[in-house]
Design a protein around this motif. Sequence first.
Motif, PDB file in Angstrom:
ATOM      1  N   CYS C 196       0.817  -1.211   0.000  1.00 58.27           N
ATOM      2  CA  CYS C 196       0.000   0.000   0.000  1.00 58.27           C
ATOM      3  C   CYS C 196       0.850   1.260   0.000  1.00 58.27           C
ATOM      4  O   CYS C 196       0.341   2.345   0.196  1.00 58.27           O
ATOM      5  N   LEU C 198       2.002   3.859  -1.798  1.00 55.62           N
ATOM      6  CA  LEU C 198       1.724   4.471  -3.099  1.00 55.62           C
ATOM      7  C   LEU C 198       2.986   5.113  -3.654  1.00 55.62           C
ATOM      8  O   LEU C 198       3.709   5.806  -2.950  1.00 55.62           O
ATOM      9  N   GLY C 199       3.216   4.866  -4.937  1.00 54.30           N
ATOM     10  CA  GLY C 199       4.338   5.538  -5.589  1.00 54.30           C
ATOM     11  C   GLY C 199       5.633   4.772  -5.483  1.00 54.30           C
ATOM     12  O   GLY C 199       6.537   4.996  -6.271  1.00 54.30           O
ATOM     13  N   TYR C 200       5.764   3.867  -4.527  1.00 59.48           N
ATOM     14  CA  TYR C 200       6.998   3.087  -4.428  1.00 59.48           C
ATOM     15  C   TYR C 200       6.955   1.958  -5.449  1.00 59.48           C
ATOM     16  O   TYR C 200       5.874   1.437  -5.740  1.00 59.48           O
ATOM     17  N   PRO C 201       8.091   1.608  -5.973  1.00 60.18           N
ATOM     18  CA  PRO C 201       8.129   0.741  -7.154  1.00 60.18           C
ATOM     19  C   PRO C 201       7.341  -0.550  -7.005  1.00 60.18           C
ATOM     20  O   PRO C 201       6.684  -0.970  -7.919  1.00 60.18           O
ATOM     21  N   ILE C 202       7.372  -1.177  -5.880  1.00 62.85           N
ATOM     22  CA  ILE C 202       6.655  -2.430  -5.756  1.00 62.85           C
ATOM     23  C   ILE C 202       5.661  -2.367  -4.609  1.00 62.85           C
ATOM     24  O   ILE C 202       5.249  -3.377  -4.091  1.00 62.85           O
ATOM     25  N   GLY C 203       5.309  -1.151  -4.227  1.00 68.99           N
ATOM     26  CA  GLY C 203       4.288  -1.000  -3.202  1.00 68.99           C
ATOM     27  C   GLY C 203       4.809  -1.238  -1.798  1.00 68.99           C
ATOM     28  O   GLY C 203       4.081  -1.129  -0.824  1.00 68.99           O
TER      29      GLY C 203
END
Lengths: 645, 335, 222, 223
Positions: C196, C198-203
């Motif tokens: 969850c 958001l915006g991080y490469p793999i969540g």
Amino acid sequence: MATDTTVAAGVDAGGIPDPHVGRGVWWRRPGLFYGVIGAVIGYAIGTWLGTWLAEDNQQVQGLGHNDFAVTLGYLVATIGWLAGMGALTYPLQKMAGLQPHVEHEEERTLGRYFRYTLDHKVVGVQYLVAMIAYFLVGGLFALAIRTELLSPTAHLFQPGTYLEIVGTHGTMMMMMMTSAIIGPFGNYFVPLMIGARRMAFPRLEALSFWITPAAFLVLLSGILIGGFPSGWTGYAPLSVEATQGMDAYLVAFGLMSISMIVGGFNIVVTVINHRAPGMTWTRLPLFVWGMLVTGMLMVLAAPVLTLSCYLTLLDRTVQTSLFNVQQGGSPYLWENLFWFFGHPEVYILALPGFGIAGELLPVFTRKPAFGYKTTVAGIVGVGLLSFFVWQHHLFDSGINADMRPMVMLTTEMISIPTGFIFLALIGNLWRAKIRLTVPMLFVIGGMLNFLIGGVSGVFLSDVPTDTVAHGSFFVMSHFHYTIMGGYIFFFFAGLYYWLPKMTGRMLDTRLGKVHFWSLFVFFNSTFLPLFAIGELGMPRRVFEYADSLQALNVWVSISAYLIGVSMLVFVYNFLKSTVIDDKRPLPENPWGSRGLEWLTSTPPAADNFVRVPTVVSGPYEYGTGAGPMAVMSSPGYPRVPEGVS
Amino acid sequence: MADTKASEESKELTDRDHLRRIGLIWLVLTLVCVPLVIFVLGPHLPPGTDSEQARNQQEDNTVLAAVATPVLLFIWVYIGYAVKNWRIPADTPVEELQDGPPIRGHRGFQTAWIVITSVTVFALFVFGTQELWTDYGSGTGSGSSPVWTPAGYSTNAKDSKLLVVQVIGQQWRWTYRFPQYGGVETDTLVIPAGKTVQFDVTSLDVIHSFWAINLGVKADANPGNNNIAFVEDPSVGPVDIRCAELCGTYHGAMAQTGQVEKQADFDAWIAGQIVLHYDLLPQLPAYADFYIPQTDGGYYDPSQVTPPAVDSGLPPPPPAPAPSSAAPSPAPSSS
Amino acid sequence: MAKSGRIAAVLVALAAVVAVAAGVVVYLVAYPPTASASPVGSASAEVTMQTVPAYNQDPEPTWVSYMIKQGDSWVHTTMFQVPAHSLVHFTVYQFDTGSPLRNPFMNQTANLVGGAENVNGKDVSLIDANVGDGVGHSFAIPALGVSAIFPGVSGDSTNQCDVAAPCPMTFDHNTITFTIQTGDPGSYAWQCFVPCALGYPIGFGGPMSTLGYMNGFMEVVA
Amino acid sequence: MADAMVGAQMDEPLDDAAYNDAIERAASRGSYWSGSRLFVALSAMMFAGGAFAFFYLHSLDSSGMWRTDGQAPPDYVSVPVLVLTLGGAALFWGYTRRLLRGSAVTTDWLVATGVSAGAFLVAAIIQFVGMLNTGFFPGSTGYASVYVAIMPVFAVYCLGTAYWLETLFARVLRVRWVVSDEMPARDSMERTMFLGSAVGAKAFVVFVALVSLILFLLFSVLS
């Protein structure tokens, strides 16, 4: 260097006096003051630029972090810092077609140690003080780690904070300390030992030093923005998903790699070209050989690190997918590139130490260097082989399993040239006149420690035994034996040996012996149990361990604190001798060494030698009846000798 | 410590005398220490004897330790002897220093040294390769297509005669999937004793490393990569599992205790797991060598999730849930 | 400079170094800030939490986060204390939208007292996160095998919480209750397994890796 | 690199300053030569890292996402960059070779160097601007990622080459005699440094041209 000798009067050489040297009011020329101002302005500009470029980027908005702003802030701040220090003056003058003169002037003020100076000896002292400072800071982080490891669960730091500390300690030691010997002693003594009056590129040596404070501060500042969770190896994709602190690691490591390239480049070119007449390759001191090969490793390996850091920054900012397996990238790419640098790096941390050992042993055994050519072959051989072994870090990684026997072979083959170097050690001792001075104690202690480090390395080179040891405290202990037990011990040997030359003052012998014995004992009592802890199943970089290992860990932690105490003894000794005590007259050559560096004044004058000496015999001709190593004055050598061209 | 008597005495000794003395001390110590290492220390060396791979690693550790011991002893004895016998006061004034004999090298000694180290190194290389070969990678992760494989291995996990366990690392826990049992996924590891087990190690996010300490297994879990490690003949008992590659904040918490059970107990356990997770099975993706989540946002595309076929024959499963499609053919049950 | 002056300069420099080092240590020990909500009872305890889709406050305004109710106020922490060998009742107000999980294995509850959790009044032990609103967050203690999952609120809803945390109950939310049994005293890490961030490469990463946001410690005290 | 630059083999004894100066001139000349080669070597290691990334990701083809069909940088970026760098390098290399052999007129050399510096500068600008118009998202495939990563490095190298050539150009504009072989210029440190720099640049432009060609082959020709 006198420049007005050949250009006839009236010919405009398009030259100007170099702004870095000579007297002047401090605020009228570049220096620390403008460096700090430049860094602050640069940071502001970089951050603004990064924000402006990327604030509308969806990814950035989602993250809540603008890695562009952080990265550009650091980079432009570094440029501003270097500009303020005066690093950009010369390139800009070159653009205008000017050629600054290098006019060394006897300037013995304290201020020159805070400037972008062209005297390699000043740079050496700057490096020495800075490296000791970086080392002690890194050491404090180590003590923090050991404090957390006093109990098998979290009790002082939160897990994320613990990883920040581990990463900062590792990176500080592995990257800042790469130059701990080549920086101070390489810069200071290589020209002296080869009979040169200066380095080949004096501005590069200053550049290589003044990048290091920037890298240091960038790395430390990472803690303020969340630190980085990835240890010093920075494996992707963990490094790609980490928060801003990772940018600090990448920028700092990248900067340090540039510093390594620049510094190593300068040393290599200097040794190749600036040797005095008569300083043939077979008369080259072993320390210079060590520096030459180390410099070569830095020049060839560090660019790959620069590239790797840059690639990761791209993945984190412009969203390339070099390490993202879902989009055509691969985490193995980082592992390969990083270790392609990382393994030569390990020898960048070993060879300078061998150089010092090889240099000091003949002095304190009063014998010619045993197996000089064998030692040189060992140093060069280790350097060459170090480029072919990197995949032993990837034995368990699931990559190229078919390659493992070959990598196992190349790795184990490293023990052959390393064996050459040990051969020289024990050969030197044969029927020698051994003086156990403080430098000699550190040399022998370093060799004994490195021996254990090297033997434990064989366990890591063998795939079946590496299965147990890989990624555990065994590995950690192994490389501490080679780096802390070897490299740092040799660093101290060099320091005790050469500080009289650098400052005209001896370190206190009694305190030196206390320092050595406490360090040697507590070092071993810290790291020997760690082999066992690793084999018994404690991975590196964790603080959660089996309750049964607590007793050993507590033992190790207490020993580690005692190493800290030992270091305090050293700091006291160092400050006392260099800063507090009044200057004492010192014998010009307190160790009775034949080395060329001891034949000039103490501390050496600005241009090292009044006249470039002519080397007439090798540096280790003890007991062979050879006269002094070099002829220092003009009579008898009036002309440019044959072969100089 | 200028023991004049000793130094006078040592002057009278020839090179050969010194060598003989050093050699004698070394030989005695070696004869004492090497058997100690082999017979006393060896049986206690990690990783223990809980599997064939572990036993071989222990043997390998013992061999290396036995080879290293004489080397260490020689350097220690030599340096100790030299410092004791050939030492002059450290504070000898520079003017009074005498030089040692100008020995620049010794051809025979140097040649012998080089030959001995080279032979040792090549012997160790051959030994290590042989262990790696005969032990099928010696418990290490050998990549997605291992070169040395035990009988019964198949590149397709479901055709394998070995028990295949897919180890899935994720920040921060391990789960295990059994493709030969309908792809059931469990959160603890149980394997049958005496069998050959194939671990297919993969990761969903960053790099982990699956380290079953006392089984002698270590294999990195890489996203999008299947890293295969074999273990033969595990014996009944607990299995210590840790993560050996830094994977983020709770890296240290990825510790777990698995179990090696007798075949019957294992069968009962896996049947129980199938019952326990039966409702979940249709939601799991079809078995594959590794999980590759969809690209946008990093999640599975629900439309592509194929429910795994439950291989029954084991306790009566609850009625199968609705979604089903062309499931892969039933796999042979490992017996 | 006179000798005394040099000694003084060295001492001042040393004092400055010690002060900076001490400051760093204090900072590292204190960061991240973790107030401790401590609803400790004797035989049972109540823990009330909410998950917010965006914290909307410094230092990380865009991050998802847990909050814990202490008394009448919501505290931004993920550290709480519970008594050993007792039942702990959790009430979670889930304000975030949902998504599938990286590993659907975590779609189920595990090791809860009674075998299921209660979502808006209904007992639930399995959610198909691949369909519908998905799973917003989860609460899992890997060391104890505990797992509870919180269905996401509808992504089409116009009444999603977008204010600074904590979210008032007037916004769409799901209420989940479940109970776990605690064992021996100790410090147990818990975390969310839904990707969850958001915006991080793999969540993962960001709030998922940061104490005080999507993971924390349950201190079991005697 | 005429040997005559060192005031060697003179019969009269040199005083210390002249002696030191003669030795340092020899050393400086050698430093430029070996320094430029070493710089080429280290740059080659860096680009080799990039080439490794290219071929490694190509061979892995993770998730089948090495490269989508027809993914390539626009020809109106890659071709001009190639032509400009090759042309600029050839121009500088040829005229500097003539200069060092003593057969070039200074003005010819000046024009050639200026044009060459301009060509590298324009190549760098085209490449940088081209990065904004690649026609693909940086992270879309492995190929795109490597392209986006390596080409700015190459553009920086073009910029660096332009800078290097410009310093030589400006030097000659300011001090004409550094290119002449007449005394007293012959033995001056100024001339040694200028010629050393020119010799280094001569090797370096060849390297940059080679890199340019290889990158063109990798990204635009190889498919």
